[in-house]
Design a protein around this motif. Sequence first.
Motif, PDB file in Angstrom:
ATOM      1  N   PHE A  41       0.844  -1.183   0.000  1.00  0.00           N
ATOM      2  CA  PHE A  41       0.000   0.000   0.000  1.00  0.00           C
ATOM      3  C   PHE A  41       0.884   1.239   0.000  1.00  0.00           C
ATOM      4  O   PHE A  41       1.922   1.260   0.654  1.00  0.00           O
ATOM      5  CB  PHE A  41      -0.898   0.016   1.245  1.00  0.00           C
ATOM      6  CG  PHE A  41      -1.769  -1.209   1.349  1.00  0.00           C
ATOM      7  CD1 PHE A  41      -3.019  -1.226   0.765  1.00  0.00           C
ATOM      8  CD2 PHE A  41      -1.319  -2.344   2.008  1.00  0.00           C
ATOM      9  CE1 PHE A  41      -3.813  -2.356   0.850  1.00  0.00           C
ATOM     10  CE2 PHE A  41      -2.105  -3.481   2.089  1.00  0.00           C
ATOM     11  CZ  PHE A  41      -3.361  -3.484   1.513  1.00  0.00           C
ATOM     12  N   THR A  42       0.464   2.249  -0.746  1.00  0.00           N
ATOM     13  CA  THR A  42       1.184   3.516  -0.816  1.00  0.00           C
ATOM     14  C   THR A  42       0.332   4.592  -0.177  1.00  0.00           C
ATOM     15  O   THR A  42      -0.870   4.684  -0.445  1.00  0.00           O
ATOM     16  CB  THR A  42       1.478   3.894  -2.283  1.00  0.00           C
ATOM     17  OG1 THR A  42       2.232   2.833  -2.879  1.00  0.00           O
ATOM     18  CG2 THR A  42       2.261   5.186  -2.370  1.00  0.00           C
ATOM     19  N   ARG A  43       0.948   5.396   0.655  1.00  0.00           N
ATOM     20  CA  ARG A  43       0.221   6.469   1.340  1.00  0.00           C
ATOM     21  C   ARG A  43      -0.352   7.441   0.309  1.00  0.00           C
ATOM     22  O   ARG A  43       0.346   7.889  -0.599  1.00  0.00           O
ATOM     23  CB  ARG A  43       1.144   7.222   2.278  1.00  0.00           C
ATOM     24  CG  ARG A  43       0.450   8.375   2.995  1.00  0.00           C
ATOM     25  CD  ARG A  43       1.396   9.078   3.911  1.00  0.00           C
ATOM     26  NE  ARG A  43       1.682   8.148   4.989  1.00  0.00           N
ATOM     27  CZ  ARG A  43       1.889   8.530   6.242  1.00  0.00           C
ATOM     28  NH1 ARG A  43       1.877   9.792   6.560  1.00  0.00           N
ATOM     29  NH2 ARG A  43       2.141   7.638   7.170  1.00  0.00           N
ATOM     30  N   ALA A  44      -1.615   7.731   0.454  1.00  0.00           N
ATOM     31  CA  ALA A  44      -2.277   8.690  -0.433  1.00  0.00           C
ATOM     32  C   ALA A  44      -1.962  10.104   0.043  1.00  0.00           C
ATOM     33  O   ALA A  44      -1.781  10.343   1.242  1.00  0.00           O
ATOM     34  CB  ALA A  44      -3.784   8.467  -0.423  1.00  0.00           C
ATOM     35  N   GLY A  45      -1.918  11.019  -0.879  1.00  0.00           N
ATOM     36  CA  GLY A  45      -1.716  12.415  -0.527  1.00  0.00           C
ATOM     37  C   GLY A  45      -2.957  12.973   0.155  1.00  0.00           C
ATOM     38  O   GLY A  45      -4.055  12.442   0.007  1.00  0.00           O
TER      39      GLY A  45
END
Length: 142
Positions: A41-45
Amino acid sequence: PMPLEDGGNGRFVHAATGSTVTLSPDGATLDITVGGETSSFTRAGRYHPSAADLDALVGTYWSEELAVPYEIVRDGGTDGETIAVRRRKFPDETYRPLAPDTFGRGSLDWGTVVRFQRDEAGIIAGFTMTAGRIRNLAFARQ
């Protein structure tokens, strides 16, 4: 609950299953491994709604279940990106943007999330509210 043991360097392990949760040093990615399969998972802005986005939410909404109106107003806050839920006999509750058409307040465990729904034309038609043990309490736009 799934108790995790600190494995060091941003890695946490569930001792009974061997499942792991690994956070990158910069906090930008999270890997969860269960049964040998890893999901990343990639942190959302952070979401920054425009004034028009917020204006589209303003109005009075009715809950059939509660038989009460809730009013959504522009709260402004310090960054101008918040809304407030106004109801009779209670102080306004401020909500911060989480994602498009989604606002929240409080903690992840006992906080409140308001999710607005749009009709086929893209117009706000109502919202649902989830708070604690209450899930998807529906409100229709008046």
